[in-house]
Scaffold this active site. Structure first.
Site, PDB file in Angstrom:
ATOM      1  N   ASN A 465       0.842  -1.199   0.000  1.00 18.60           N
ATOM      2  CA  ASN A 465       0.000   0.000   0.000  1.00 18.60           C
ATOM      3  C   ASN A 465       0.871   1.240   0.000  1.00 18.60           C
ATOM      4  O   ASN A 465       2.043   1.201   0.383  1.00 18.60           O
ATOM      5  CB  ASN A 465      -0.936   0.021   1.210  1.00 18.60           C
ATOM      6  CG  ASN A 465      -0.202   0.261   2.517  1.00 18.60           C
ATOM      7  OD1 ASN A 465       0.327  -0.677   3.119  1.00 18.60           O
ATOM      8  ND2 ASN A 465      -0.157   1.503   2.975  1.00 18.60           N
ATOM      9  N   CYS A 466       0.291   2.353  -0.461  1.00 23.66           N
ATOM     10  CA  CYS A 466       0.926   3.655  -0.298  1.00 23.66           C
ATOM     11  C   CYS A 466       0.036   4.464   0.641  1.00 23.66           C
ATOM     12  O   CYS A 466      -0.644   3.906   1.487  1.00 23.66           O
ATOM     13  CB  CYS A 466       1.149   4.340  -1.640  1.00 23.66           C
ATOM     14  SG  CYS A 466      -0.348   4.759  -2.534  1.00 23.66           S
ATOM     15  N   ALA A 467      -0.019   5.776   0.501  1.00 19.72           N
ATOM     16  CA  ALA A 467      -0.765   6.592   1.448  1.00 19.72           C
ATOM     17  C   ALA A 467      -2.264   6.353   1.375  1.00 19.72           C
ATOM     18  O   ALA A 467      -2.963   6.404   2.383  1.00 19.72           O
ATOM     19  CB  ALA A 467      -0.476   8.071   1.211  1.00 19.72           C
TER      20      ALA A 467
END
Length: 520
Positions: A465-467
């Protein structure tokens, strides 16, 4: 290849998540220790200064140790097994590499074109890493070594050795292999990196000389790469490494804050390179214009529903600088609108640059205030008034352009969907009903729906995942559902590129990923 690049981009964002808070601490600490702003209260001998200086030095932890942070952070997203052990292996082998490199250039520095007796920093090309005097390879070197260790870990961690050699299995075996691999890698680095440093200086000069054109191209590329999840790779070397200024724009700007605060010259004349962090203007000025256009063009009976959607995602963009929720509400409906958005983002950043306004403006208003407006308002308030005037004018431009295009081409933006395509958001009760009445919390239920939309757990290769996005690689994309399905379960949308899927979850994505991984 795209899957690997996207996964790398997501892994890069893991350490970046720490930067916002660290930046706020540095901004506030710098504000309260700058005599030009606080007067005699911030005298270095005062108790006020000493207390806030302790806080300020703690805030510098992240930026002063960026290579180590990325060495440890990359395996979290890239290692296929035993991530924590891979982090340890990467850390130890990164230090081993630099011990080798330090010994090589200290003994044969003249042959490689390195003056090892020079002081670290400046144009010497040398730095100190964990008390090791070595070549300054910055974040790029950290990522190269960490990536190599991750490969060794994924390939050899599970190697079965004879029973009498069992003590050398697992992380020890990876370290043994890596130890001998790092020797030729260090030799190659000693040959090549001084030349790379020379090239970086040339590139730095080119970027600086490009002026407004360089700013426009940089910001346009940063925005247009968002759908592919590759924008982190573009801006990270500029913001956190030596591409433009020593140490990266974030840390360099913070160190220069006292001098900038004391000067009345234009911001651009003091540090023109900071214009490359102007990607946030489209977040605080562009997103409100887009939201207003969506509301104005929505069907009358859907305006309240659209307003309820737009308010939180617009405020998220303005205050936190996270734009995926609002950008992905129209990206897949009309890519044309997103291209226009990127063009306008590049144009507002260039306009600010031409007006003499630069600074750390890549995030939302919280970050902007702490690193710009609060510490620098004393001598630069006129420029910030001009900044808001220009920004509000562009908000109007965004609104007019988006409204015109939406009506002209009948784009199905929020509130304009055909009745047959209307998105229905499911409730928590419906989640539980679909699970035969089992008592699951809302995030678990949400993760279950995402997993179903991606073809079930047997179709999942890996997840990061990212932000705001859950990044998943799947085995068979034909088993996955389309964007409307993911919107119907409460996500902001889904981007698909071959077997790579990015489900736009929002800021709660770390906890949703945890539930998702538990289901796997």
């Amino acid at each position: 290849m795209m899957q690997k690049i996207q996964k790398f981009g997501g892994a890069m964002f893991t350490p970046v998540l720490l930067f916002s808070f660290a930046g706020i601490v540095i901004g506030i600490g710098t504000l309260f220790t700058t005599q030009a702003i606080m007067g005699s209260l911030a005298d270095p001998s005062s108790g006020w200064f000493k207390c806030w200086n302790v806080v300020l030095q703690g805030g510098w932890t992240v930026f002063n140790q960026l290579p180590l942070l990325f060495v440890v952070g990359l395996p979290i997203g890239m290692a296929k097994k035993q991530n924590a052990r891979c982090c340890m292996e990467a850390f130890v082998l990164y230090l081993t590499f630099h011990y080798f490199l330090s010994a090589i250039i200290s003994q044969w520095g003249d042959f490689f074109g390195v003056d090892f007796s020079a002081q670290v920093g400046g144009t010497s090309g040398l730095t100190m890493i964990a008390n090791i005097k070595t070549l300054d390879m910055g974040m790029i070197g950290a990522l190269l070594i960490s990536g190599l260790v991750i490969y060794l870990h994924n390939r050899f961690f599970d190697t079965e050795l004879p029973e009498w050699l069992g003590t050398f299995s697992g992380s020890t075996f990876v370290f043994m292999l890596g130890f001998f691999v790092m020797i030729p890698v260090a030799i190659i680095a000693a040959f090549t990196w001084p030349k790379v440093q020379l090239g970086m200086h040339v590139f730095q000069g080119f970027v600086k000389s490009a002026g407004a054109l360089g700013v426009w191209v940089f910001v346009f590329l940063e925005r247009i790469l968002i759908p592919f999840g590759l924008h982190h790779i573009l801006y990270s070397p500029f913001y956190y490494d030596n591409v433009v200024v020593p140490g990266g724009l974030y840390s360099y700007w913070a160190t220069k804050l006292p001098q900038i605060a004391a000067s009345k010259d234009s911001l651009r004349s003091l540090l023109p390179e900071a214009a490359f962090t102007s990607t946030g203007y489209s977040k605080i000025f562009g997103c409100p214009g887009i939201a207003l256009a969506f509301y104005a063009t929505a069907k009358p009976e859907k305006k309240k529903q659209v307003l309820a959607l737009l308010i939180p995602i617009t405020l998220t963009a303005i205050f936190c600088g996270v734009t995926e929720p609002i950008e992905f509400t129209f990206l897949f409906v009309s890519p044309v609108l997103f291209v226009v958005h990127a063009l306008l983002a590049a144009t507002i950043s260039t306009t600010m640059y031409l007006a003499g306004i630069v600074g750390i403006f890549s995030g939302g208003t919280i970050e902007m205030a702490s690193l710009n407006w609060i510490p620098l308002m004393g001598n630069h308030w006129q420029q910030y008034l001009l900044q808001f005037a220009i920004g509000l004018c562009f908000t109007g431009v965004w609104f007019v352009v988006f409204r015109f295009l939406i009506l002209k081409f009948d784009f199905k933006t929020p509130g304009r969907e055909d009745d047959a395509e209307e998105i229905k958001f499911h409730s928590k009760a419906e989640y539980r009903e679909r699970q035969n009445g089992s008592q699951v919390d809302e995030k678990t239920a949400f993760a279950i729906e995402i997993l179903e939309g991606l073809g079930g757990k047997d179709n999942i290769v890996d997840v990061t995942n990212c932000a705001t996005r859950l990044r998943v690689n799947v085995k068979d994309e034909k088993l996955c559902k389309d964007d409307p399905y993911f919107k119907s379960i409460g996500a902001h949308g889904c981007s698909a590129n071959g077997k790579s899927y990015q489900v736009i979850v929002g800021l709660k994505v770390p906890s949703v990923r945890e539930k998702f991984e538990q289901l796997l």
